[in-house]
Enzyme design. Structure first.
Site, mmCIF file in Angstrom:
data_model
loop_
_atom_site.group_PDB
_atom_site.id
_atom_site.type_symbol
_atom_site.label_atom_id
_atom_site.label_comp_id
_atom_site.label_asym_id
_atom_site.label_seq_id
_atom_site.Cartn_x
_atom_site.Cartn_y
_atom_site.Cartn_z
ATOM 1 C CG ASN A 1 2.996 5.271 -8.281
ATOM 2 O OD1 ASN A 1 4.094 5.829 -8.313
ATOM 3 N ND2 ASN A 1 2.675 4.277 -9.097
ATOM 4 C CD1 TRP A 2 2.125 11.440 -6.115
ATOM 5 C CD2 TRP A 2 3.776 12.418 -4.972
ATOM 6 N NE1 TRP A 2 1.579 11.993 -4.978
ATOM 7 C CE2 TRP A 2 2.573 12.595 -4.260
ATOM 8 C CE3 TRP A 2 4.947 12.951 -4.441
ATOM 9 C CZ2 TRP A 2 2.513 13.275 -3.039
ATOM 10 C CZ3 TRP A 2 4.905 13.630 -3.233
ATOM 11 C CH2 TRP A 2 3.690 13.795 -2.538
ATOM 12 C CE LYS A 3 1.481 5.699 -12.056
ATOM 13 N NZ LYS A 3 0.673 5.069 -13.094
ATOM 14 C CG HIS B 1 3.435 0.077 -10.777
ATOM 15 N ND1 HIS B 1 3.187 0.245 -12.119
ATOM 16 C CD2 HIS B 1 2.520 0.817 -10.121
ATOM 17 C CE1 HIS B 1 2.151 1.066 -12.260
ATOM 18 N NE2 HIS B 1 1.735 1.426 -11.070
ATOM 19 C CD GLU C 1 -1.894 -0.167 -9.080
ATOM 20 O OE1 GLU C 1 -2.361 0.947 -8.824
ATOM 21 O OE2 GLU C 1 -0.785 -0.327 -9.601
ATOM 22 N N GLY D 1 -4.228 4.104 -15.545
ATOM 23 C CA GLY D 1 -4.026 5.254 -16.425
ATOM 24 C C GLY D 1 -4.968 5.317 -17.614
ATOM 25 C CB SER E 1 -8.810 4.674 -13.774
ATOM 26 O OG SER E 1 -7.991 4.551 -14.916
ATOM 27 N N GLY F 1 -2.500 6.918 -8.823
ATOM 28 C CA GLY F 1 -1.433 7.414 -9.679
ATOM 29 C C GLY F 1 -1.735 8.831 -10.155
ATOM 30 N N GLY F 2 -2.242 8.924 -11.381
ATOM 31 C CA GLY F 2 -2.469 10.221 -12.019
ATOM 32 C C GLY F 2 -3.144 11.272 -11.142
#
Ligand code: PGA
Length: 260
Positions: free
Chosen positions: A9-11, A96, A167, A173, A213, A234-235
């Site tokens: 998920n590159w947001k 999300h 999640e 995050g 995370s 994500g990150g």
């Protein structure tokens, strides 16, 4: 056959150029692997077309990060499921927590899921408890309720797949993931509830993932759990070295399982 799915998920972190580079990295990470995890990359809307070209005819699929719940109409700035289908998206995140925090309701999430199915796109429904709910010991109840109300009115037909990403909101995050044991327990709860909601859905059509995370140092501890169908990242997924390492690890876990 066991499947492990990895969703990046590159947001709103990277534009087209970086998205293309990350997608190329994902392809390279799969090269030469005997067992391939199912990799889905979710770039921003403007990057979908460029990424689609890079991953054409590969083992990497295209996902979107959001969709509007109505079929069409005067909704300035929104994107419909039909538009995503035209762009070649085969997956789409829905519900999300970052979107729910902006006011998205369970009812809207449920409509999004139905819209996606109408256009042959597999929804990746995100659910998870807040820190307060966790502290009160009502995580399972919170997640079960969310599943129920985010899927109200949804019907799933023969070949449709459903992905649920667990999640926990407090883990997204923050650098603090859930423990693999807690994730496994919640995956069981989710499978049970989906079994009640959609008794006709074959277990091979349901993928339950963990997100929050995940990085290259902890991914393996989740991937090796048979109950964990994959990861929503994500990150770490916008860092080429981390993302490719996680993909390679998933391939190795699958390879190990195939010999077990
Ligand atoms: P994170 O995000 O991996 O940066 O915690 C996960 C997500 O938001 O899907």
């Amino acid at each position: 056959m066991t499947n492990k799915m990895l969703i990046g998920n590159w947001k709103m972190e990277v534009g087209s150029r970086e998205s293309v580079a990350l997608a190329r990295g994902a392809l390279l990470a799969l090269r030469g692997k005997k067992q391939l995890p199912e990799v889905v990359v979710c770039p921003s809307f403007p990057a979908l077309a460029d990424v689609r070209k890079v991953i054409a005819r590969s083992h990497v699929s295209l996902g979107a990060q959001n969709v509007h719940h109505e079929e069409k109409g005067a909704f300035t700035g929104e994107v419909s499921a039909r538009m995503l289908e035209e762009q070649g998206a085969s997956f789409c995140l829905v519900g999300h927590s970052e979107r729910r925090a902006m006011g998205e309701t369970d009812a809207q999430v449920a409509k999004k899921v139905s819209e996606l199915y109408a256009h042959g796109i597999t929804p990746v429904l995100c659910v998870g408890e807040t820190l307060a709910q966790r502290k009160s010991g009502i995580s399972s109840q919170a997640v079960t309720n969310q599943l129920q109300s985010s899927l109200t009115g949804v019907s799933i037909r023969g070949r449709d797949r459903l992905c649920i990403a667990y999640e926990p909101i407090w883990a997204i995050g923050t650098g603090t993931p859930a423990s693999p044991q807690d994730a496994v327990a919640m995956h069981d709860t989710i499978r049970q509830r989906i079994g009640i909601l959609f008794p006709g859905l074959a277990s091979s059509r349901l993928q339950v993932l963990y997100g929050g995370s995940i990085d290259a140092t902890n991914a393996y501890r989740f991937l090796r759990e048979p109950e964990v169908g994959g990861l929503l990242i994500g990150g770490a997924s916008v860092h080429l070295s981390q993302f490719t390492k996680i993909i390679a690890e998933a391939a190795d876990v699958l390879e190990g399982l195939s010999h077990a």
